[in-house]
Write a protein that holds these residues in place. Structure first.
Motif, mmCIF file in Angstrom:
data_model
loop_
_atom_site.group_PDB
_atom_site.id
_atom_site.type_symbol
_atom_site.label_atom_id
_atom_site.label_comp_id
_atom_site.label_asym_id
_atom_site.label_seq_id
_atom_site.Cartn_x
_atom_site.Cartn_y
_atom_site.Cartn_z
ATOM 1 N N ILE A 311 70.908 72.237 61.450
ATOM 2 C CA ILE A 311 71.929 72.232 60.427
ATOM 3 C C ILE A 311 73.343 71.299 60.892
ATOM 4 O O ILE A 311 73.816 70.576 60.091
ATOM 5 N N TRP A 312 74.010 71.829 61.846
ATOM 6 C CA TRP A 312 75.452 71.553 62.156
ATOM 7 C C TRP A 312 75.431 69.850 62.222
ATOM 8 O O TRP A 312 76.608 69.395 61.752
ATOM 9 N N PRO A 313 74.577 69.082 63.022
ATOM 10 C CA PRO A 313 74.828 67.693 62.804
ATOM 11 C C PRO A 313 74.248 67.062 61.453
ATOM 12 O O PRO A 313 74.638 66.095 61.267
ATOM 13 N N ALA A 314 73.324 67.817 60.610
ATOM 14 C CA ALA A 314 73.053 67.190 59.443
ATOM 15 C C ALA A 314 74.026 66.929 58.470
ATOM 16 O O ALA A 314 74.139 66.026 57.630
ATOM 17 N N VAL A 315 74.854 68.030 58.417
ATOM 18 C CA VAL A 315 75.837 68.077 57.183
ATOM 19 C C VAL A 315 76.976 66.885 57.379
ATOM 20 O O VAL A 315 77.145 66.087 56.408
ATOM 21 N N PRO A 316 77.484 66.560 58.501
ATOM 22 C CA PRO A 316 78.325 65.638 58.811
ATOM 23 C C PRO A 316 77.637 63.939 58.549
ATOM 24 O O PRO A 316 78.145 63.097 57.842
ATOM 25 N N THR A 317 76.179 64.203 58.751
ATOM 26 C CA THR A 317 75.384 63.101 58.385
ATOM 27 C C THR A 317 75.328 62.612 57.037
ATOM 28 O O THR A 317 75.480 61.564 56.448
ATOM 29 N N VAL A 318 74.927 63.591 56.181
ATOM 30 C CA VAL A 318 75.180 63.719 54.836
ATOM 31 C C VAL A 318 76.418 63.069 54.246
ATOM 32 O O VAL A 318 76.321 62.399 53.432
ATOM 33 N N ALA A 319 77.501 63.801 54.600
ATOM 34 C CA ALA A 319 79.000 63.351 54.300
ATOM 35 C C ALA A 319 79.216 62.066 54.537
ATOM 36 O O ALA A 319 79.816 61.267 53.622
ATOM 37 N N ASN A 320 78.709 61.353 55.744
ATOM 38 C CA ASN A 320 78.809 59.947 56.025
ATOM 39 C C ASN A 320 78.156 59.189 55.066
ATOM 40 O O ASN A 320 78.512 57.915 54.657
ATOM 41 N N ASP A 321 76.753 59.498 54.750
ATOM 42 C CA ASP A 321 76.075 58.907 53.806
ATOM 43 C C ASP A 321 76.496 58.853 52.232
ATOM 44 O O ASP A 321 76.322 57.796 51.467
ATOM 45 N N LEU A 322 77.240 59.781 52.067
ATOM 46 C CA LEU A 322 77.640 59.966 50.645
ATOM 47 C C LEU A 322 78.940 59.279 50.490
ATOM 48 O O LEU A 322 79.205 58.965 49.346
ATOM 49 N N ALA A 323 79.763 59.128 51.376
ATOM 50 C CA ALA A 323 81.129 58.747 51.379
ATOM 51 C C ALA A 323 81.236 57.310 50.739
ATOM 52 O O ALA A 323 80.640 56.469 51.351
ATOM 53 N N PRO A 324 82.028 56.968 49.614
ATOM 54 C CA PRO A 324 82.250 55.659 49.248
ATOM 55 C C PRO A 324 83.139 55.257 50.288
ATOM 56 O O PRO A 324 83.754 55.727 51.138
ATOM 57 N N LYS A 325 83.088 53.561 50.349
ATOM 58 C CA LYS A 325 83.764 53.016 51.188
ATOM 59 C C LYS A 325 85.136 53.444 51.062
ATOM 60 O O LYS A 325 85.727 53.380 50.140
ATOM 61 N N GLY A 326 85.638 53.249 52.465
ATOM 62 C CA GLY A 326 87.230 53.927 52.445
ATOM 63 C C GLY A 326 87.376 55.150 52.531
ATOM 64 O O GLY A 326 88.542 55.723 52.424
ATOM 65 N N ARG A 327 86.484 56.117 52.205
ATOM 66 C CA ARG A 327 86.710 57.434 51.943
ATOM 67 C C ARG A 327 85.843 58.147 53.170
ATOM 68 O O ARG A 327 85.755 59.611 52.882
ATOM 69 N N GLU A 328 85.431 57.603 54.125
ATOM 70 C CA GLU A 328 84.695 58.428 55.085
ATOM 71 C C GLU A 328 85.457 59.617 55.989
ATOM 72 O O GLU A 328 84.825 60.631 56.078
ATOM 73 N N GLY A 329 86.591 59.310 55.975
ATOM 74 C CA GLY A 329 87.410 60.187 56.725
ATOM 75 C C GLY A 329 87.791 61.530 55.900
ATOM 76 O O GLY A 329 87.748 62.508 56.259
ATOM 77 N N PHE A 330 87.931 61.164 54.497
ATOM 78 C CA PHE A 330 88.345 62.333 53.916
ATOM 79 C C PHE A 330 87.044 63.552 53.628
ATOM 80 O O PHE A 330 86.980 64.291 53.355
ATOM 81 N N TYR A 331 85.817 62.663 53.569
ATOM 82 C CA TYR A 331 84.650 63.402 53.706
ATOM 83 C C TYR A 331 84.310 64.266 54.591
ATOM 84 O O TYR A 331 83.950 65.234 54.668
ATOM 85 N N GLN A 332 84.691 63.602 55.845
ATOM 86 C CA GLN A 332 84.392 64.412 57.126
ATOM 87 C C GLN A 332 85.380 65.420 57.064
ATOM 88 O O GLN A 332 85.138 66.480 57.782
ATOM 89 N N GLY A 333 86.714 65.406 56.471
ATOM 90 C CA GLY A 333 87.528 66.337 56.631
ATOM 91 C C GLY A 333 87.224 67.299 55.806
ATOM 92 O O GLY A 333 87.459 68.522 56.192
ATOM 93 N N ILE A 334 86.483 67.241 54.505
ATOM 94 C CA ILE A 334 85.959 68.571 53.838
ATOM 95 C C ILE A 334 84.979 69.168 54.772
ATOM 96 O O ILE A 334 84.853 70.465 54.684
ATOM 97 N N VAL A 335 84.141 68.550 55.294
ATOM 98 C CA VAL A 335 82.842 69.146 56.221
ATOM 99 C C VAL A 335 83.424 70.002 57.241
ATOM 100 O O VAL A 335 83.261 71.247 57.641
ATOM 101 N N ASN A 336 84.683 69.338 58.022
ATOM 102 C CA ASN A 336 85.231 70.086 59.306
ATOM 103 C C ASN A 336 86.050 71.039 58.734
ATOM 104 O O ASN A 336 86.014 72.350 59.328
ATOM 105 N N SER A 337 86.642 71.288 57.612
ATOM 106 C CA SER A 337 87.274 72.234 56.949
ATOM 107 C C SER A 337 86.438 73.427 56.546
ATOM 108 O O SER A 337 86.791 74.471 56.579
ATOM 109 N N THR A 338 85.465 73.071 56.079
ATOM 110 C CA THR A 338 84.378 73.841 55.257
ATOM 111 C C THR A 338 83.859 74.944 56.688
ATOM 112 O O THR A 338 84.083 76.231 56.437
#
Length: 396
Positions: A311-338
């Motif tokens: 589970i732990w590596p999978a969620v950041p992977t999904v966040a990276n795949d979902l993130a629109p171009k230029g929003r990768e950091g914001f999406y990873q920030g959501i995952v880490n803050s969660t």
């Protein structure tokens, strides 16, 4: 793996090794050396976690604006300045101020590390995030082990050792990360979204997934708090309990070949991987709820470790795949803050449940949380698939 990813892996290991000198011993230091209550110690940990949540979100957004190199240097700089202050002034109330600021600084760093890992090895998919995850756990194992040794000699040296590790991390970042190019123009997605999928649909999908991710963390960290206390009640020694986490770290590092084989045979998609991970988590807590001997808790920990490896590596992977171009950091920030938020909530939830209803009720509630997580994992991308289906059926 690309050279850039290796530099990120080494940096993550050094970073977490440094922080792991201090956080496992935080409660002991505040209670025994500063003479404060356990409640106060818990409050300080909550402040550190809350600051880290803010740092995660801020660092993720900053990555999208100024890039990973500058963002990581800023986070390291804030943490290093705070640790120097903590080394010189670690009495009360200076300790609470510096420790909280350290949480904010380290929180800035993590989303950028994950976002850069996904960017420098796009074709690696989940392998890049799994490598960062392994580096984190290696850092935890080394830092916690060395921290205990250093603390036995002199607790004040803990702060100095932590500072020196962050100084090494700073040097790695300055000389290793400046040349890392992050180009997201060719980013692909596991969901194969097209241009008709709006960004808010992707954000909605990530937030739904993160609800389950948070619940997993709330349950998982009970092994470090309420279940830890329960092991003492059933006469499991501290040495034996510590051994459980040593085995946890060793399995994560040494079990990677087995994990690769498991992926090939059973986890065709990241969604399947996360669902299986939740089922394994449920099995681990069912074992822990029905044992009183060390061998039983050892079995539960081994099962638990395989669940987190999925589970732990999978969620950041999904966040990276979902993130629109230029929003990768914001999406990873959501995952880490969660994840940080889940660790913060456990300070209240677990203790309250055990105090009011007993340890058996705690296990029931935690298993229910995993079932909710399975549900959110199943449905998180439903709106994305609906939009994709509509787009495909539109007349050309």
């Amino acid at each position: 793996m690309p050279r850039a990813l290796w530099l990120l892996i080494i940096g993550m290991a050094v970073n977490v090794t440094g922080s792991s000198f201090l956080w496992p011993l935080n409660t002991i230091y505040i209670h025994q050396h500063l003479g404060k209550s356990l409640t106060v110690a818990g409050f300080v940990l909550m402040l550190n976690s809350a600051a880290s949540v803010v740092g995660n979100l801020f660092g993720g957004s900053l990555f999208d604006k100024i890039g990973g190199y500058k963002t990581i240097l800023l986070g390291i700089g804030i943490s290093l300045a705070s640790l120097i202050g903590l080394t010189l002034w670690h009495g009360w109330p200076a300790y609470i101020v510096f420790f909280t600021v350290v949480g904010f600084g380290s929180g800035i760093v993590f989303p950028s590390m994950y976002a850069m890992a996904g960017a420098v090895w796009k074709e690696g998919g989940r392998k890049a995030f799994n490598a960062i995850y392994v580096a984190q756990n290696l850092g935890v194992a080394i830092g916690a082990a060395l921290g205990g040794i250093v603390a036995d000699y002199s607790f004040q040296l803990i702060f100095l050792a932590n500072t020196l590790m962050y100084l090494i991390f700073l040097l790695i970042a300055i000389f290793g990360y400046k040349g890392i190019e992050v180009d997201n123009a060719n980013q692909t997605s596991i969901l194969r979204e097209n241009t008709a999928v709006k960004s808010y649909k992707k954000l909605y999908a990530l937030l739904v997934l993160c609800v389950g991710y948070l619940l997993c963390w709330v349950a998982y960290v009970q092994w470090q708090t309420t279940i830890a206390a329960y092991t003492q009640e059933v006469h499991i020694s501290l040495t034996q309990y510590s051994l459980l986490w040593t085995i946890n770290g060793a399995l994560i590092v040494l079990g990677q070949p087995l994990l690769i084989l498991f992926h090939k045979k059973f986890t065709s998609t990241l969604k399947v991987q996360m669902i299986i991970g939740n089922i394994i988590f449920i099995a681990a807590f069912l074992v822990a709820a029905n044992v009183t001997a060390f061998s039983g808790f050892l079995s539960g920990m081994i099962i638990l470790t395989f669940g987190e490896m999925l589970i732990w590596p999978a969620v950041p992977t999904v966040a990276n795949d979902l993130a629109p171009k230029g929003r990768e950091g914001f999406y990873q920030g959501i995952v880490n803050s969660t994840a940080t938020g889940g660790r913060m909530i456990r300070l209240l939830l677990g203790g309250m449940l055990v105090d009011w209803y007993g340890i058996s009720m705690l296990f029931v509630v935690l298993i229910i949380l995993f079932f909710i997580s399975i549900f959110t994992t199943i449905v998180y991308d439903r709106k994305l698939k609906e939009v994709k289906k509509v787009s495909v059926n539109l007349p050309s």
